[in-house]
Design an enzyme around this catalytic site. Structure first.
Site, PDB file in Angstrom:
ATOM      1  N   LYS A  87       0.854  -1.189   0.000  1.00 57.02           N
ATOM      2  CA  LYS A  87       0.000   0.000   0.000  1.00 57.02           C
ATOM      3  C   LYS A  87       0.892   1.242   0.000  1.00 57.02           C
ATOM      4  CE  LYS A  87      -4.258   0.973   2.497  1.00 57.02           C
ATOM      5  NZ  LYS A  87      -4.848   0.844   3.829  1.00 57.02           N
TER       6      LYS A  87
HETATM    7  C1  E4P Z   1      -8.111   1.278   4.353  1.00 57.76           C
HETATM    8  O1  E4P Z   1      -7.485   0.928   3.382  1.00 57.76           O
HETATM    9  C2  E4P Z   1      -8.045   2.642   4.892  1.00 57.76           C
HETATM   10  O2  E4P Z   1      -6.796   2.902   5.428  1.00 57.76           O
HETATM   11  C3  E4P Z   1      -9.145   2.803   5.906  1.00 57.76           C
HETATM   12  O3  E4P Z   1     -10.352   2.335   5.331  1.00 57.76           O
HETATM   13  C4  E4P Z   1      -9.280   4.211   6.414  1.00 57.76           C
HETATM   14  O4  E4P Z   1     -10.441   4.275   7.224  1.00 57.76           O
HETATM   15  P1  E4P Z   1     -10.748   5.516   8.210  1.00 57.76           P
HETATM   16  O5  E4P Z   1     -11.015   6.701   7.372  1.00 57.76           O
HETATM   17  O6  E4P Z   1     -11.951   5.060   8.980  1.00 57.76           O
HETATM   18  O7  E4P Z   1      -9.521   5.671   9.063  1.00 57.76           O
END
Ligand code: E4P
Length: 218
Positions: A87
């Site tokens: 990522k």
């Molecule tokens: C996943 O890939 C993201 O990092 C995550 O969904 C972010 O979620 P949040 O906005 O609730 O922190």
């Protein structure tokens, strides 16, 4: 639509996996930090082993911010397990690193996507997933689902090998609307999966069926 669990908590991942509909897991530095001082690579490996499915995907996020260190870190993360997707944030360096890693066959999930132009550039660079954050857009008064619609429309015009991974999901409606719009993947807290499978009329209906069964004439 694929379902991913948006958590680094092993018990939550086991609970979601037990439903039989889990296709992957996304983590980010904040989610991993919530698990205390775990060894990051070992922890990602444990998640891959829980999923125990060669088709599953587990996103492990790089914390480097410069191109050279990002590709170095990305290569190391990709070695953890064949299910790992690296990522990378949607920054200039992140986009360049996506292109480099993709050309080496490393699958990248481009994260922190907040507009359709970012998603388009990321897909062109070779990302396999783009992660638009719907909840965080809603939080600032923008409709996150409009972004999903825009990216779907753009990706349907071309042959990118890139899937739309709807992230920052806060409740069942986000997941349902993502599916209605044809998103490829929704990553959600395990709590949201639990909310989604429940309906009070299901519980009431079952309770009354069982009561009637008990009281049937014998
Ligand atoms: C996943 O890939 C993201 O990092 C995550 O969904 C972010 O979620 P949040 O906005 O609730 O922190």
């Amino acid at each position: 639509m694929k379902f991913f669990a948006d958590t680094a908590n092993l018990d939550e991942i086991k609970s979601a996996a037990s439903l039989g509909i889990l296709d992957g897991v996304t983590t980010n530095p904040s989610l991993v930090a919530k698990e205390g001082g775990v060894d990051f690579k070992e922890h990602i490996l444990k998640i891959c082993e829980i999923l125990n499915n060669p088709k599953a995907s587990v996103s492990a996020e790089a914390v480097s911010t410069e191109y050279e260190s990002m590709i170095k870190e990305g290569r190391e993360l990709a070695k953890i397990h064949p299910c790992v997707y690296v990522k990378l944030p949607m920054t200039r360096a992140g986009l360049q690193a996506t292109h480099t890693l993709a050309s080496e066959g490393i699958r990248v999930n481009q994260t922190l996507i907040f507009n359709a132009g970012q998603a388009l550039m990321s897909a062109k660079a070779g990302a396999r997933f783009v992660s638009p954050f719907v909840g965080r857009l809603d939080d600032i008064g923008q409709d996150g689902m409009v972004l999903i619609q825009e990216i779907r429309e753009i990706f349907d015009n071309y042959d990118f090998e890139c899937e739309i991974l709807v992230a920052s999901i806060r409740g069942p409606l986000h997941a349902i609307n993502a599916a209605r719009l044809g998103a490829d993947i929704a990553t959600m807290p395990v709590k949201v999966m639990d909310q989604m499978l429940k309906h009070p009329l299901t519980d009431n209906g079952l309770a009354s069926f069982l009561k009637d069964w008990e009281n049937r004439g014998k």
